[in-house]
Each structure stands twice: as structure tokens, then as C-alpha cells.
Enzyme design. Structure first.
Site, PDB file in Angstrom:
ATOM      1  N   PHE A  23      44.241  59.457  -0.049  1.00  0.00           N
ATOM      2  CA  PHE A  23      43.006  58.709  -0.191  1.00  0.00           C
ATOM      3  C   PHE A  23      42.564  58.247   1.198  1.00  0.00           C
ATOM      4  CE2 PHE A  23      40.078  55.460  -1.480  1.00  0.00           C
ATOM      5  CZ  PHE A  23      39.645  55.844  -2.738  1.00  0.00           C
ATOM      6  N   HIS A  53      51.516  56.535  -2.783  1.00  0.00           N
ATOM      7  CA  HIS A  53      50.537  57.294  -3.555  1.00  0.00           C
ATOM      8  C   HIS A  53      50.368  58.716  -3.033  1.00  0.00           C
ATOM      9  CE1 HIS A  53      49.106  53.646  -5.693  1.00  0.00           C
ATOM     10  NE2 HIS A  53      49.435  53.048  -4.554  1.00  0.00           N
ATOM     11  N   HIS A  57      52.625  60.842  -8.214  1.00  0.00           N
ATOM     12  CA  HIS A  57      53.119  59.465  -8.160  1.00  0.00           C
ATOM     13  C   HIS A  57      52.779  58.706  -9.429  1.00  0.00           C
ATOM     14  CE1 HIS A  57      48.944  59.145  -6.696  1.00  0.00           C
ATOM     15  NE2 HIS A  57      48.951  57.935  -7.255  1.00  0.00           N
ATOM     16  N   ASP A  59      51.657  54.945 -10.675  1.00  0.00           N
ATOM     17  CA  ASP A  59      51.147  53.632 -10.292  1.00  0.00           C
ATOM     18  C   ASP A  59      51.909  52.541 -11.037  1.00  0.00           C
ATOM     19  OD1 ASP A  59      49.217  54.712  -8.668  1.00  0.00           O
ATOM     20  OD2 ASP A  59      47.551  54.362 -10.050  1.00  0.00           O
ATOM     21  N   HIS A  63      49.614  47.674  -8.704  1.00  0.00           N
ATOM     22  CA  HIS A  63      48.563  48.389  -7.972  1.00  0.00           C
ATOM     23  C   HIS A  63      47.168  47.893  -8.350  1.00  0.00           C
ATOM     24  CE1 HIS A  63      46.471  51.538  -5.909  1.00  0.00           C
ATOM     25  NE2 HIS A  63      46.109  52.181  -7.005  1.00  0.00           N
ATOM     26  N   HIS A 165      41.632  52.091 -14.682  1.00  0.00           N
ATOM     27  CA  HIS A 165      42.849  51.351 -14.345  1.00  0.00           C
ATOM     28  C   HIS A 165      42.893  50.019 -15.093  1.00  0.00           C
ATOM     29  CE1 HIS A 165      43.349  54.131 -10.886  1.00  0.00           C
ATOM     30  NE2 HIS A 165      44.625  53.765 -10.942  1.00  0.00           N
ATOM     31  N   GLU A 177      49.461  60.431 -11.362  1.00  0.00           N
ATOM     32  CA  GLU A 177      48.320  61.020 -10.667  1.00  0.00           C
ATOM     33  C   GLU A 177      48.802  62.090  -9.686  1.00  0.00           C
ATOM     34  OE1 GLU A 177      45.426  57.080 -10.682  1.00  0.00           O
ATOM     35  OE2 GLU A 177      46.923  57.290  -9.099  1.00  0.00           O
TER      36      GLU A 177
END
Length: 213
Positions: A23, A53, A57, A59, A63, A165, A177
Site C-alpha cells: 500500500f 500487511h 496477511h 488483519d 488494525h 472493515h 487479504e
């Protein structure tokens, strides 16, 4: 690995290396050698730096919830067991119920992984597909405990509200993800994707695999 194992086991984790996409602004993978085999040293030892991440991974509630649990405190059961892989390839920006309804049956497992890419990209995809929050709500209503996706997030990359989320926070779901589902036919499998017992982390890398039932 035997030919039989190759037919029955799918590695759905992307390779992690210095060029692995992250990201924007997140910490990429890097590695340095602290010791190398040579005179007076019998082993290679490295140190790695990365965001939790990077790659496939899980979460943690931490997070997306300031009071949420770190990944080392979450129950492992949702990350292990029967799951369904559903194809919604090129569905657009959001996975809506109509994209997955064809695979929703009374025997739906507690784990659902959705494939959106024809082929997972090797670089960051700012236009990644995500879950519509209504889709997550409906899956939770059916008893789903874990959702997964082959993109970097269950929310659009530009989202600041992280609506999906927030749904998993409210419904106490777990999430995977950055899976790679390119070679996985739609259907039911056994999922094995255990996070590390990181006592303060907001996520954990996983080595996610699917095994034929």
C-alpha cells in the site's frame, strides 16, 4: 513435492521480496545479512523489515479498531477449516451480492474467499476490487466467520471510512487479504492460513494454502 501433492495442495500466498507491492506509504520488504557462512561463522542469519500487511496477511481487530485485539490474541479457528472459493473475476470496484450469489448454497462454509483477478498483478493496483459492505453483512448473516480476497484490501484503496472493515469489526469476522487465487478452481477446500503470534501487531503475514477435501 510429489505429483499427487501438487494436485491436491494450492499455495495461495504471493512471493515476498523487495519488489513485492505494498500500500502506498507502507513499509516494503527488505532484508540484510547479519552473519554469513565463512571462517568462524557456521550459519547465515538475516534481519528483515516489513509491514505485516506485505503479501498474504491476516488483519487484526487492532488494525481498524483502536481498542481491538492484536493479531496474537485472536482465535485461530477461523483461519483453519473448510472454505469456498468463489469467482467474481473482473466484477468491478465492489463485490456485490449479485457477483457471488451463484455460489451461495445452504451448505456454505464459514470461510469464503473471492477471486477478482484473472491474473494477480505484480505491482500496486490502486483500482483494486473490494467487498461491498452489504455483501459482508449478508455473508455474516449466513454464518461466515472469515472472508478473503485476492486484492490488497477488502475496502477500496482510496477509502478513508473503511466501511467493510467496520462491518467485520461489528460482526467479529476475520479477514485475509492479498491472496493469489489465479490457479484455484471455484469450489470447496480446506483452508490453512495461520497468523503469527505477534503480541502487539495490527496484522500478520500468513502462508496461506488450500488443500483438496
Amino acid at each position: 513435492m510429489t505429483a499427487d501433492t501438487q494436485r491436491t495442495l494450492w499455495d495461495i500466498s504471493p512471493a515476498i521480496h523487495a519488489a513485492a507491492p505494498v500500500f502506498p506509504g507502507d513499509t516494503p520488504y527488505s532484508q540484510q545479512w547479519c552473519a554469513t557462512i565463512g571462517p568462524g561463522c557456521p550459519v547465515n542469519v538475516s534481519a528483515i523489515t516489513l509491514s505485516p500487511h506485505v503479501g498474504a496477511h491476516a488483519d487484526a481487530p487492532l488494525h481498524y479498531d483502536p481498542q481491538g485485539a492484536a493479531i496474537g490474541a485472536v482465535d485461530l479457528a477461523p483461519f483453519l477449516g473448510r472454505c469456498r472459493v468463489i469467482h467474481a473475476i473482473d466484477c468491478g470496484p465492489l463485490i456485490e451480492w449479485r457477483h457471488i450469489a451463484h455460489a451461495i448454497t445452504p451448505d456454505l462454509p464459514a470461510r469464503v474467499l473471492v477471486r477478482t483477478y484473472q491474473q494477480a498483478p505484480a505491482t500496486w493496483d490502486g483500482a483494486l476490487a473490494a467487498y461491498a459492505p452489504e455483501t459482508v453483512q449478508r455473508l455474516a448473516d449466513l454464518g461466515v466467520q472469515l472472508i478473503g480476497i485476492d486484492t490488497a484490501s477488502i475496502d477500496p484503496a482510496s477509502s478513508k471510512t473503511l466501511d467493510s472493515h467496520q462491518v467485520i469489526r461489528q460482526r467479529n469476522l476475520r479477514v485475509l487479504e492479498n491472496l493469489v487465487l489465479d490457479a484455484v478452481p471455484a469450489g470447496d477446500y480446506e483452508l490453512i492460513a495461520l497468523p503469527l503470534k505477534l503480541t502487539e501487531a495490527d496484522a500478520s503475514p500468513v502462508r496461506a494454502v488450500l488443500r483438496a477435501l
